[in-house]
Motif scaffolding. Structure first.
Motif, PDB file in Angstrom:
ATOM      1  N   GLY A 136      77.052  79.349   1.698  1.00  0.00           N
ATOM      2  CA  GLY A 136      77.274  80.702   1.219  1.00  0.00           C
ATOM      3  C   GLY A 136      78.074  80.754  -0.065  1.00  0.00           C
ATOM      4  O   GLY A 136      78.284  81.833  -0.623  1.00  0.00           O
ATOM      5  N   SER A 137      78.511  79.602  -0.581  1.00  0.00           N
ATOM      6  CA  SER A 137      79.368  79.597  -1.769  1.00  0.00           C
ATOM      7  C   SER A 137      78.639  80.032  -3.041  1.00  0.00           C
ATOM      8  O   SER A 137      79.286  80.457  -4.000  1.00  0.00           O
ATOM      9  N   ILE A 138      77.304  79.916  -3.067  1.00  0.00           N
ATOM     10  CA  ILE A 138      76.563  80.383  -4.251  1.00  0.00           C
ATOM     11  C   ILE A 138      75.762  81.643  -3.939  1.00  0.00           C
ATOM     12  O   ILE A 138      74.883  82.045  -4.702  1.00  0.00           O
ATOM     13  N   GLY A 139      76.095  82.287  -2.832  1.00  0.00           N
ATOM     14  CA  GLY A 139      75.385  83.497  -2.447  1.00  0.00           C
ATOM     15  C   GLY A 139      74.045  83.174  -1.804  1.00  0.00           C
ATOM     16  O   GLY A 139      73.819  82.078  -1.287  1.00  0.00           O
ATOM     17  N   LYS A 140      73.147  84.122  -1.869  1.00  0.00           N
ATOM     18  CA  LYS A 140      71.817  83.941  -1.288  1.00  0.00           C
ATOM     19  C   LYS A 140      70.978  83.052  -2.208  1.00  0.00           C
ATOM     20  O   LYS A 140      70.888  83.300  -3.418  1.00  0.00           O
ATOM     21  N   ILE A 141      70.367  82.034  -1.639  1.00  0.00           N
ATOM     22  CA  ILE A 141      69.512  81.150  -2.434  1.00  0.00           C
ATOM     23  C   ILE A 141      68.294  81.931  -2.928  1.00  0.00           C
ATOM     24  O   ILE A 141      67.616  82.618  -2.151  1.00  0.00           O
ATOM     25  N   GLU A 142      68.035  81.807  -4.236  1.00  0.00           N
ATOM     26  CA  GLU A 142      66.891  82.512  -4.830  1.00  0.00           C
ATOM     27  C   GLU A 142      65.828  81.553  -5.358  1.00  0.00           C
ATOM     28  O   GLU A 142      64.641  81.803  -5.192  1.00  0.00           O
ATOM     29  N   THR A 143      66.258  80.465  -6.004  1.00  0.00           N
ATOM     30  CA  THR A 143      65.297  79.476  -6.496  1.00  0.00           C
ATOM     31  C   THR A 143      65.866  78.075  -6.350  1.00  0.00           C
ATOM     32  O   THR A 143      67.080  77.864  -6.415  1.00  0.00           O
ATOM     33  N   VAL A 144      64.960  77.127  -6.163  1.00  0.00           N
ATOM     34  CA  VAL A 144      65.295  75.700  -6.148  1.00  0.00           C
ATOM     35  C   VAL A 144      64.443  75.033  -7.222  1.00  0.00           C
ATOM     36  O   VAL A 144      63.245  75.311  -7.337  1.00  0.00           O
ATOM     37  N   HIS A 145      65.070  74.157  -8.007  1.00  0.00           N
ATOM     38  CA  HIS A 145      64.367  73.482  -9.096  1.00  0.00           C
ATOM     39  C   HIS A 145      64.523  71.974  -8.917  1.00  0.00           C
ATOM     40  O   HIS A 145      65.643  71.450  -8.928  1.00  0.00           O
ATOM     41  N   ILE A 146      63.405  71.281  -8.738  1.00  0.00           N
ATOM     42  CA  ILE A 146      63.410  69.839  -8.488  1.00  0.00           C
ATOM     43  C   ILE A 146      62.658  69.137  -9.602  1.00  0.00           C
ATOM     44  O   ILE A 146      61.496  69.461  -9.874  1.00  0.00           O
ATOM     45  N   ILE A 147      63.314  68.178 -10.242  1.00  0.00           N
ATOM     46  CA  ILE A 147      62.680  67.329 -11.251  1.00  0.00           C
ATOM     47  C   ILE A 147      62.647  65.914 -10.725  1.00  0.00           C
ATOM     48  O   ILE A 147      63.676  65.363 -10.332  1.00  0.00           O
ATOM     49  N   SER A 148      61.463  65.315 -10.701  1.00  0.00           N
ATOM     50  CA  SER A 148      61.310  63.940 -10.223  1.00  0.00           C
ATOM     51  C   SER A 148      60.292  63.242 -11.117  1.00  0.00           C
ATOM     52  O   SER A 148      59.102  63.567 -11.092  1.00  0.00           O
ATOM     53  N   ARG A 149      60.777  62.284 -11.916  1.00  0.00           N
ATOM     54  CA  ARG A 149      59.903  61.588 -12.865  1.00  0.00           C
ATOM     55  C   ARG A 149      60.102  60.084 -12.726  1.00  0.00           C
ATOM     56  O   ARG A 149      61.224  59.593 -12.771  1.00  0.00           O
ATOM     57  N   ASP A 150      58.999  59.370 -12.585  1.00  0.00           N
ATOM     58  CA  ASP A 150      59.040  57.912 -12.541  1.00  0.00           C
ATOM     59  C   ASP A 150      59.171  57.349 -13.948  1.00  0.00           C
ATOM     60  O   ASP A 150      58.711  57.970 -14.916  1.00  0.00           O
ATOM     61  N   PRO A 151      59.729  56.145 -14.101  1.00  0.00           N
ATOM     62  CA  PRO A 151      59.870  55.568 -15.436  1.00  0.00           C
ATOM     63  C   PRO A 151      58.538  55.190 -16.073  1.00  0.00           C
ATOM     64  O   PRO A 151      58.394  55.229 -17.303  1.00  0.00           O
ATOM     65  N   SER A 152      57.550  54.803 -15.254  1.00  0.00           N
ATOM     66  CA  SER A 152      56.246  54.410 -15.781  1.00  0.00           C
ATOM     67  C   SER A 152      55.201  54.566 -14.678  1.00  0.00           C
ATOM     68  O   SER A 152      55.537  54.551 -13.489  1.00  0.00           O
TER      69      SER A 152
END
Length: 329
Positions: A136-152
């Motif tokens: 609850g420390s950031i309020g209601k969750i509205e969006t989640v952003h995930i970045i996942s990139r392999d090196p090659s």
């Protein structure tokens, strides 16, 4: 001490073998692999026995850890469950949702424990991100952003049998999306391209993709994947809420920053998942042992594995149709 049969002596199998031995709570009893030489070499490293692939000594072990190729997962889960052994299996359950569901029905009927290897839940940074964002420390969750990139990119031969980017690579992020949102997605929208490798495109897959998951309340998760990243293994997550945000950035080999006339410079992100998630693999195994003692755990279950695969299938369907796909998990 929990006695393990390890199925698979490849890259992931070697990680699990060392973690079992060094845990102080488990012992590596046997190793089996479709490549007998690989099984023998890994077993000799840790003073374990070598088991025949077609007749492993199930009566002499307490648990089975499956780190073999994806097309063998469901069969090994069913064999282990039939022997009344607890199972820890690397993702995914299978590449076919119907086969995965029939496997889970077999496990449910026998009542044996089954947990899946979505190890990112155990990364200390991501685990704290989950605790903070759900406190609850950031309020209601509205969006989640995930970045996942392999090196090659992986070899095209691997891509052809992997099930594609969504089932092979993004399935980790789809599990993380569900875990961090705290709600089940009801709609999936995907876009993808082959920007990194013409060979991957020719094999019918994409190497660059973005997916949006939307829940019934309107909360969304955006996932960005790429098979190429010039600065290392890119693993970042932000959870944005009505009162703030919580984020976890990349890990580097040290925290040193150099500054000069040209600006500020840090080291590249860690090279790949073996280094980035070393602690997560250890903590995940430790919690599997906790689960066998009846303790509450954060491990992904077989049902979590089914839902992640269903989301991956929906992403592939959305990519093919160009339209959002509605689903009920």
């Amino acid at each position: 001490m929990t006695r393990f049969l390890l199925v698979g002596a490849g890259r992931i199998g070697k990680i699990h073998a060392e973690n079992i031995v060094r845990s102080g709570r488990g012992s590596l009893a046997y190793v089996t692999d479709s490549n007998p030489a690989a099984a023998k070499q890994l077993a000799s490293t840790w003073n374990a026995g070598v088991a025949a692939l077609d007749s492993p000594p199930m009566d002499d072990v307490d648990a089975v850890l499956i780190a073999s190729s994806t097309d063998t997962h469901a069969d090994w889960i069913e064999r282990s469950a039939s022997a009344r052994k607890a199972v820890f299996c690397e993702k995914p359950l299978d590449l076919d949702i119907r086969r995965a569901e029939s496997c889970l029905e077999h496990v449910r009927r026998l009542g044996t424990p089954l947990y899946m290897g979505f190890n990112r839940r155990y990364d200390p940074s991501f685990a704290r991100l989950k605790r903070e964002s759900h406190s609850g420390s950031i309020g209601k969750i509205e969006t989640v952003h995930i970045i996942s990139r392999d090196p090659s990119p992986p070899p095209v031969e691997y891509v052809a049998r992997s099930g594609g980017l969504f089932r092979d690579m993004m399935i980790h992020d789809l599990d993380m999306g569900r875990w961090l949102l705290g709600e089940e997605p009801v709609e999936v929208f995907a876009r993808g391209s082959a920007l990194v490798s013409k060979e991957i495109g020719a094999a019918g897959d994409v190497d660059t993709a973005m997916v949006i998951l939307r829940t019934a309340s309107g909360t969304m998760c955006q996932i960005a994947n790429s098979r190429r990243c010039a600065f290392g293994y890119d693993q970042r997550i932000e959870v944005f809420g009505s009162e703030g945000s919580a984020s976890a950035g990349n890990h580097t080999s040290t925290s040193v920053t150099m500054a000069g006339k040209g600006g500020y410079f840090t080291e590249p992100a860690l090279p790949f998942f073996l280094e980035r998630y070393a602690a997560a693999y250890r903590l995940e195994l430790d919690d599997f042992l906790n689960a066998l003692e009846g303790k509450a755990v954060e491990l992904a279950t077989g049902e979590d594995g089914r839902k992640a695969l269903k989301l991956a299938d929906a992403a592939q369907a959305s990519l093919t149709s160009g339209q959002p796909v509605k689903l009920a998990l």
